[in-house]
Design a protein around this motif. Sequence first.
Motif, PDB file in Angstrom:
ATOM      1  N   GLY A  82      29.825  44.830  43.099  1.00  0.00           N
ATOM      2  CA  GLY A  82      29.497  46.147  43.658  1.00  0.00           C
ATOM      3  C   GLY A  82      30.538  46.628  44.640  1.00  0.00           C
ATOM      4  N   ASN A  83      31.334  45.697  45.220  1.00  0.00           N
ATOM      5  CA  ASN A  83      32.393  46.069  46.170  1.00  0.00           C
ATOM      6  C   ASN A  83      33.773  45.618  45.680  1.00  0.00           C
ATOM      7  N   CYS A  84      33.872  45.346  44.406  1.00  0.00           N
ATOM      8  CA  CYS A  84      35.115  44.783  43.876  1.00  0.00           C
ATOM      9  C   CYS A  84      36.211  45.849  43.855  1.00  0.00           C
ATOM     10  N   ILE A  85      37.346  45.493  44.366  1.00  0.00           N
ATOM     11  CA  ILE A  85      38.473  46.435  44.402  1.00  0.00           C
ATOM     12  C   ILE A  85      39.311  46.341  43.134  1.00  0.00           C
ATOM     13  N   GLU A  86      38.987  45.368  42.282  1.00  0.00           N
ATOM     14  CA  GLU A  86      39.768  45.163  41.060  1.00  0.00           C
ATOM     15  C   GLU A  86      39.274  46.117  39.971  1.00  0.00           C
ATOM     16  N   LEU A  87      40.209  46.754  39.260  1.00  0.00           N
ATOM     17  CA  LEU A  87      39.873  47.681  38.186  1.00  0.00           C
ATOM     18  C   LEU A  87      40.017  47.026  36.803  1.00  0.00           C
ATOM     19  N   MET A  88      40.813  45.995  36.744  1.00  0.00           N
ATOM     20  CA  MET A  88      40.993  45.268  35.483  1.00  0.00           C
ATOM     21  C   MET A  88      41.582  43.891  35.802  1.00  0.00           C
ATOM     22  N   GLU A  89      41.243  42.936  34.968  1.00  0.00           N
ATOM     23  CA  GLU A  89      41.729  41.570  35.234  1.00  0.00           C
ATOM     24  C   GLU A  89      42.011  40.863  33.908  1.00  0.00           C
ATOM     25  N   ILE A  90      43.150  40.209  33.862  1.00  0.00           N
ATOM     26  CA  ILE A  90      43.493  39.344  32.725  1.00  0.00           C
ATOM     27  C   ILE A  90      43.721  37.938  33.285  1.00  0.00           C
ATOM     28  N   CYS A  91      43.035  36.973  32.706  1.00  0.00           N
ATOM     29  CA  CYS A  91      43.281  35.589  33.167  1.00  0.00           C
ATOM     30  C   CYS A  91      43.618  34.707  31.972  1.00  0.00           C
ATOM     31  N   VAL A  92      44.718  33.984  32.130  1.00  0.00           N
ATOM     32  CA  VAL A  92      45.239  33.120  31.067  1.00  0.00           C
ATOM     33  C   VAL A  92      45.244  31.673  31.573  1.00  0.00           C
ATOM     34  N   PRO A  93      44.604  30.774  30.841  1.00  0.00           N
ATOM     35  CA  PRO A  93      44.577  29.377  31.282  1.00  0.00           C
ATOM     36  C   PRO A  93      45.947  28.712  31.149  1.00  0.00           C
ATOM     37  N   ILE A  94      46.241  27.853  32.107  1.00  0.00           N
ATOM     38  CA  ILE A  94      47.468  27.041  32.059  1.00  0.00           C
ATOM     39  C   ILE A  94      47.045  25.678  31.535  1.00  0.00           C
ATOM     40  N   LYS A  95      47.437  25.364  30.318  1.00  0.00           N
ATOM     41  CA  LYS A  95      46.914  24.140  29.713  1.00  0.00           C
ATOM     42  C   LYS A  95      47.988  23.409  28.911  1.00  0.00           C
ATOM     43  N   TYR A  96      47.647  22.141  28.646  1.00  0.00           N
ATOM     44  CA  TYR A  96      48.508  21.289  27.828  1.00  0.00           C
ATOM     45  C   TYR A  96      47.579  20.478  26.938  1.00  0.00           C
ATOM     46  N   GLY A  97      47.644  20.744  25.634  1.00  0.00           N
ATOM     47  CA  GLY A  97      46.708  20.090  24.737  1.00  0.00           C
ATOM     48  C   GLY A  97      45.298  20.578  25.010  1.00  0.00           C
TER      49      GLY A  97
ATOM     50  N   ALA B 142      37.430  30.657  32.237  1.00  0.00           N
ATOM     51  CA  ALA B 142      38.699  30.388  31.545  1.00  0.00           C
ATOM     52  C   ALA B 142      39.056  28.898  31.620  1.00  0.00           C
ATOM     53  N   LEU B 143      38.758  28.294  32.798  1.00  0.00           N
ATOM     54  CA  LEU B 143      39.008  26.854  32.965  1.00  0.00           C
ATOM     55  C   LEU B 143      38.121  26.041  32.029  1.00  0.00           C
ATOM     56  N   ASP B 144      36.866  26.452  31.908  1.00  0.00           N
ATOM     57  CA  ASP B 144      35.905  25.697  31.090  1.00  0.00           C
ATOM     58  C   ASP B 144      36.193  25.829  29.602  1.00  0.00           C
ATOM     59  N   THR B 145      36.579  27.039  29.174  1.00  0.00           N
ATOM     60  CA  THR B 145      36.763  27.282  27.735  1.00  0.00           C
ATOM     61  C   THR B 145      38.201  27.102  27.269  1.00  0.00           C
ATOM     62  N   GLY B 146      39.148  27.225  28.217  1.00  0.00           N
ATOM     63  CA  GLY B 146      40.557  27.161  27.829  1.00  0.00           C
ATOM     64  C   GLY B 146      41.002  28.381  27.067  1.00  0.00           C
ATOM     65  N   GLU B 147      40.273  29.484  27.212  1.00  0.00           N
ATOM     66  CA  GLU B 147      40.584  30.700  26.476  1.00  0.00           C
ATOM     67  C   GLU B 147      41.007  31.822  27.418  1.00  0.00           C
ATOM     68  N   THR B 148      41.849  32.723  26.896  1.00  0.00           N
ATOM     69  CA  THR B 148      42.284  33.901  27.655  1.00  0.00           C
ATOM     70  C   THR B 148      41.131  34.911  27.726  1.00  0.00           C
ATOM     71  N   LEU B 149      40.927  35.468  28.936  1.00  0.00           N
ATOM     72  CA  LEU B 149      39.844  36.449  29.143  1.00  0.00           C
ATOM     73  C   LEU B 149      40.411  37.761  29.660  1.00  0.00           C
ATOM     74  N   VAL B 150      39.861  38.870  29.155  1.00  0.00           N
ATOM     75  CA  VAL B 150      40.248  40.211  29.630  1.00  0.00           C
ATOM     76  C   VAL B 150      38.974  40.896  30.156  1.00  0.00           C
ATOM     77  N   ILE B 151      38.977  41.240  31.425  1.00  0.00           N
ATOM     78  CA  ILE B 151      37.831  41.916  32.044  1.00  0.00           C
ATOM     79  C   ILE B 151      38.269  43.333  32.396  1.00  0.00           C
ATOM     80  N   GLU B 152      37.782  44.320  31.639  1.00  0.00           N
ATOM     81  CA  GLU B 152      38.217  45.702  31.855  1.00  0.00           C
ATOM     82  C   GLU B 152      37.438  46.391  32.983  1.00  0.00           C
TER      83      GLU B 152
END
Length: 581
Positions: free
Chosen positions: A88-103, A63-73
């Motif tokens: 394989g041991n991830c406790i996360e079931l879903m993740e949304i990450c939104v970049p904080i950017k300016y320009g 997300a930092l590299d592309t500057g785009e919002t990502l949704v990992i289901e």
Amino acid sequence: MRMKINFADIKVVINKYAVLLSDLLRVDVEIVDNNLIRIGGTGIYEGRIGENITDQGYVYKKALDTGETLVIEDPGQDILCAECKKRGNCIELMEICVPIKYGETTFGVIGLVCSTESQKESLKSNLTIMIKFLEQIAEFISIKLIEQNQILENENSIKFFKEIINSIDDGVITVDREYKIININNRALKLFKLKPNVLGCKISIYETDEYTPKGYIYNFSIDNKEFKIIGKVVNNYINNKECNKIIIFKELVNVEEDGKKNNINCDSIVGQAQLLVDLKNRIKKISYADATTLITGESGTGKELVARAIHSEGNRKNMPFIAINCGAIPENLLESELFGYVNGAFSGASAGGRIGKFELANNGVIFLDEIGDMPLYLQVKILRVLQERTIVKIGSNKLINLNIRVIAATNKNLKKLVNEGKFRADLYYRLNIIPMEVPSLRERGDDVVLLTKMLVEKYNLRCNKYIHTIDKELIEIFKVYSWPGNIRELENLVEFLVSLSGENGVIEKSMLPISFVQSYTEEIKNKSEEVYPDDDIIELKEIERRYIKKALDKYGNSTEGKIKASKKLGIGIATLYRKIE
């Protein structure tokens, strides 16, 4: 974009946003910077703020590299999680990450993490709305970061500005729109004998009609103290919210002492034309009289110079000479400038009151320039001063006796103004006890050459130049031109020519500004049309009459002027008198 303030510096604000999101969306939230350091977090991340998650934050890195919002289901199964140590041991079931950017610059990432199926279903059912909401919060955070950096830059700029103004010899004060002091340098503190705690205090400043070679004179008051300063006021058109004006001044003025320093006398009036010689002789004759004097003449002829010469040649030469331009001061301020006021006389009045020009000039001379511009209601009060030789300050009932000589000047036809009801007849006759007329420059013949040479010397010194030669063709142009602006116009032109001169030390015709060339050309054309009109053939006698008139207009109607005119016309003086008759 280079930032001096980063997420760590505003972590309190960032953590507040994380808690807000978590409370609203019922999920865990973490916010990381562009180095993948966790700056804010809730739930399972609350006690792990400050951790470096480089070895597991692969989605955030994308997300930092592309500057785009990502949704990992399906975290742990997604290709972006291939190298994650928790795969394989991830406790996360879903993740949304939104970049904080300016320009084009990304500063960090907001991550929403679902650890239960109910959380996941809730997010998926409102996914579009959730992403828009997160992007809005990300924008708020980026704006806050930019804002804090701008504040720091402003603080650094102010610090740098203070260092600059404290390193110069002039006094410098900056004020806001309410005229409250924002900055004051050490020089100003020293001159005014103030302490640094004067910051925030309100000042008042306004330009007087007085001028010295060092600059304009301003009335200045601060902390119930009044001063006169020599300098200038610069308006700030760039950011006038925080800094409205910059006041730059060199020194304070003692008006009484400054008024006595009048070194101008008859010798200061340059010229040899008979009209000017007669004027100088008249100045010496009337200088010891106390009768009111009215000086008339076109604008720019040097009426104040004559007034100062009268003062310095007379018995009041060691007393004040106070000048005031009646046309330059706003009508609502003119009365207080002339007569002064006492404490509490009106709203906005200085606490200690003010001494007026008449009182300052007591025992000396007051010069009322542009008297023709004085409003009628004040003319009545001036008349009373001339008749009774007393004044009363605004807000007072106490008479102040005056021992004073009044000299007035105008470039207007006061008789005409009297007939039009714009000037009081009784005041006109009171002022016109000793009339004096200053001749225009076009009536003074070759004086224009003397004045040009004197002004070249003056501006050689001021501009650090060495002009030693004035082109003959330029001199001829100066002698022919009518100079509607008189000596003031000549001085402005000479200053221009000296300023633009080169190393050869010569000023010449080619250096004349376009505006002057246009005026000169138009004038020559009009004169030619007057003598030789295109639409008719006139008698030789009429042409002769016009040429004689032209010569007398240039050299004057005095004896000396007529002698010069006759020589220029190629006739004897007796012939000239005969033709005039």
